[in-house]
Design a protein around this motif. Sequence first.
Motif, mmCIF file in Angstrom:
data_model
loop_
_atom_site.group_PDB
_atom_site.id
_atom_site.type_symbol
_atom_site.label_atom_id
_atom_site.label_comp_id
_atom_site.label_asym_id
_atom_site.label_seq_id
_atom_site.Cartn_x
_atom_site.Cartn_y
_atom_site.Cartn_z
ATOM 1 N N ALA A 197 -7.381 1.717 -1.519
ATOM 2 C CA ALA A 197 -7.293 0.390 -2.152
ATOM 3 C C ALA A 197 -7.262 -0.611 -0.813
ATOM 4 O O ALA A 197 -6.671 -0.279 0.089
ATOM 5 N N LEU A 212 -5.034 6.106 -4.205
ATOM 6 C CA LEU A 212 -5.004 4.738 -4.260
ATOM 7 C C LEU A 212 -4.565 4.084 -3.185
ATOM 8 O O LEU A 212 -5.031 3.051 -2.410
ATOM 9 N N LEU A 271 1.556 2.501 -3.622
ATOM 10 C CA LEU A 271 0.530 2.866 -4.388
ATOM 11 C C LEU A 271 0.540 4.309 -4.913
ATOM 12 O O LEU A 271 0.836 5.053 -3.863
ATOM 13 N N LYS A 304 0.650 -1.115 0.047
ATOM 14 C CA LYS A 304 -0.053 -0.001 0.063
ATOM 15 C C LYS A 304 0.794 1.169 -0.005
ATOM 16 O O LYS A 304 0.620 2.316 -0.572
#
Length: 127
Positions: free
Chosen positions: A111, A107, A103, A100
């Motif tokens: 996400a 996002l 990203l 993460k």
Amino acid sequence: MDGHVPGLRSEQLLREQELLEGNARSYPRGIPVAFQEGRGATLQDVDGNLYVDFFGGAGTLNVGHSHPDVLEASIAQQRKLNHSLDFPTEAKLRLMRNLKSVLPGTLAGSAKIQFGGPTAPMRSKAL
């Protein structure tokens, strides 16, 4: 190594595979070899022929075959826990946090990560 593809040992293993395994396999039909070993971007078949692995599939795409750091980390993890389905583990959560963190844009904040794996039917709360 005589350079013939498929070599004699590959042919033997391919014949045995044909007798033992279902028809869902596809790669050995187009690339009739039996691999024995991989190092970095190269593969060696059971007949000693060497190949550059341009396929680089699952588990090898980023670092190649038998990367020492990946082997060391894998062995260390397997000494602790081999399988935990979708239960949380420190290693799994660390991986998700790291994924993460790279990203782009918003996002990273929105996400969710999904790992493919076994599925089970949803049970009704009434059960």
